[in-house]
Scaffold this active site. Structure first.
Site, PDB file in Angstrom:
ATOM      1  CG  ASP A  32      17.773  11.996 -10.725  1.00  0.00           C
ATOM      2  OD1 ASP A  32      17.717  10.953 -11.408  1.00  0.00           O
ATOM      3  OD2 ASP A  32      17.644  13.136 -11.223  1.00  0.00           O
ATOM      4  CE  LYS A  54      -2.208   5.068  -1.357  1.00  0.00           C
ATOM      5  NZ  LYS A  54      -2.105   4.223  -0.163  1.00  0.00           N
ATOM      6  CG  HIS A  90      -2.225   0.666   0.980  1.00  0.00           C
ATOM      7  ND1 HIS A  90      -2.572   1.826   1.623  1.00  0.00           N
ATOM      8  CD2 HIS A  90      -3.248   0.364   0.153  1.00  0.00           C
ATOM      9  CE1 HIS A  90      -3.765   2.205   1.215  1.00  0.00           C
ATOM     10  NE2 HIS A  90      -4.196   1.343   0.324  1.00  0.00           N
TER      11      HIS A  90
END
Length: 136
Positions: free
Chosen positions: A82, A77, A75
């Site tokens: 870079d 996110k 779950h």
């Protein structure tokens, strides 16, 4: 703004998302891959096969994707640009979330805060190696 931040990647982009169905963001990630940016994606197995998911599109473009095989959801996110910037928050990368939902996104470029996200991505990336998948 999210699109601009993603497109600023020059060397690497690690993406760890539960839901990814925004065609615009999918095209941006594929463009980065074509430019030579190393892109890796970790996602949730149950979500990746749903209609509209961008995951298959990214895999067909040659972008490595790994997914969990647990009973719970992957779950997270977040994305790491870079190895210097983390983009995180409640936002799933879906058109619905971007255009209609009340979501939050936090962008951090402080190495002290980026490192734990990098460590978590690498831990999950190794854990979700296809050789570790269980088929029985």
């Amino acid at each position: 703004r999210l699109l601009r931040l993603l497109l600023s990647a020059r060397r690497s982009l690690e993406i760890c998302l539960f839901a990814f169905s925004s065609p615009q963001l999918g095209r941006a990630v594929q463009l980065l891959h074509r430019r030579g940016v190393r892109v890796r994606v970790v996602t949730d197995e149950r979500y990746m096969g749903l209609h509209g998911s961008q995951i298959g599109f990214l895999q067909r473009a040659g972008i490595p994707v790994r997914h969990e095989q647990e009973s719970g959801y992957m779950h997270h996110k977040f994305a790491i640009v870079d190895r210097r910037m983390v983009i995180t928050g409640s936002l799933n990368w879906t058109t619905q979330a971007i255009q209609s939902n009340r979501e939050n996104v936090l962008v951090v470029e402080d190495a002290e805060y980026v490192k734990p996200f990098l460590d978590e991505f690498e831990r999950i990336w190794e854990e979700y190696k296809p050789i570790n998948y269980r088929f029985f």
